[in-house]
Motif scaffolding. Structure first.
Motif: not given
Length: 199
Positions: A42-47, A127-128, A147-148, A165-166
């Motif tokens: 699972a991942s989160i990306a910055a716009k 976000g995560f 995310g999770v 958290g992120i």
């Protein structure tokens, strides 16, 4: 609503359920944060025009009351369903059976109730929640790019919840201008932590 919002952001929430400890922030290198989870990667990306900020704090329950059963309805989709099927809860090395948690006083806490507040009063939602955070409940579901997702955490009176958290943050915002806001507590200013490498 604007008056209530201003009071909360000024550090005077109407009802106080949580005490938020020192909040530290670390800017992550790279545009993507990812972890292996029980549901896969699972991942989160910055716009574009933003970066990822890792925030740490300890959140303590200062409420002796109990959330009503219908409170689970504030959590979106999967989280609300998972809240009804929680596992045993371990806090500070002490495990409490789920049936006992639900029988006594508790308050729900979840990363969907945690934000960063910008100087203009905008909210940036977490976000995560990372591995090691008490808000990474089981069972968890990892969705790539999303995310999770796990059940919210039922915190009993005086329980301390470790939060990491992120957050995706616009590049023009300085960490020291942001505040950590847990709904049910006043906002806490962020302090810088040393940078860490992308994982």
């Amino acid at each position: 609503m604007k008056e209530v919002k201003n009071k909360v952001f000024a550090g005077a929430p109407g009802r106080v359920y949580w005490k938020v400890g020192t909040a530290t922030a670390t800017k992550l290198e790279g545009e993507v944060y990812s972890e292996q989870t029980s549901g896969g990667m699972a991942s989160i990306a910055a716009k574009p025009g933003s970066h990822l900020l890792r925030v740490n704090s300890v959140i303590q329950s200062v409420s002796t009351g109990k959330d009503a059963p219908f409170t689970k309805g504030v959590f979106d989709g999967v989280k609300g369903l998972l809240a009804g099927f929680g596992p045993d809860v371990t806090v500070n090395g002490v495990t409490t059976k789920w049936a006992d948690v639900m029988a006594g006083p508790y308050r729900w806490i979840d990363d969907s109730l945690i934000f960063l507040v910008t100087p203009s009063g905008d909210l940036i939602q977490c976000g995560f929640s990372v591995q090691g955070s008490d808000l990474r409940g089981m069972p968890e579901i990892g969705i790539p790019g999303k995310g999770v997702f796990g059940p919210p955490h039922a915190a009993k009176p005086s329980d301390e919840v470790r939060f990491t958290g992120i957050f995706p943050v616009p590049n023009e915002l300085d960490n020291k201008a942001l505040k950590l806001l847990v709904l049910g507590a006043g906002p806490v200013s962020l302090s810088d932590a040393p940078p860490v490498k992308k994982q």
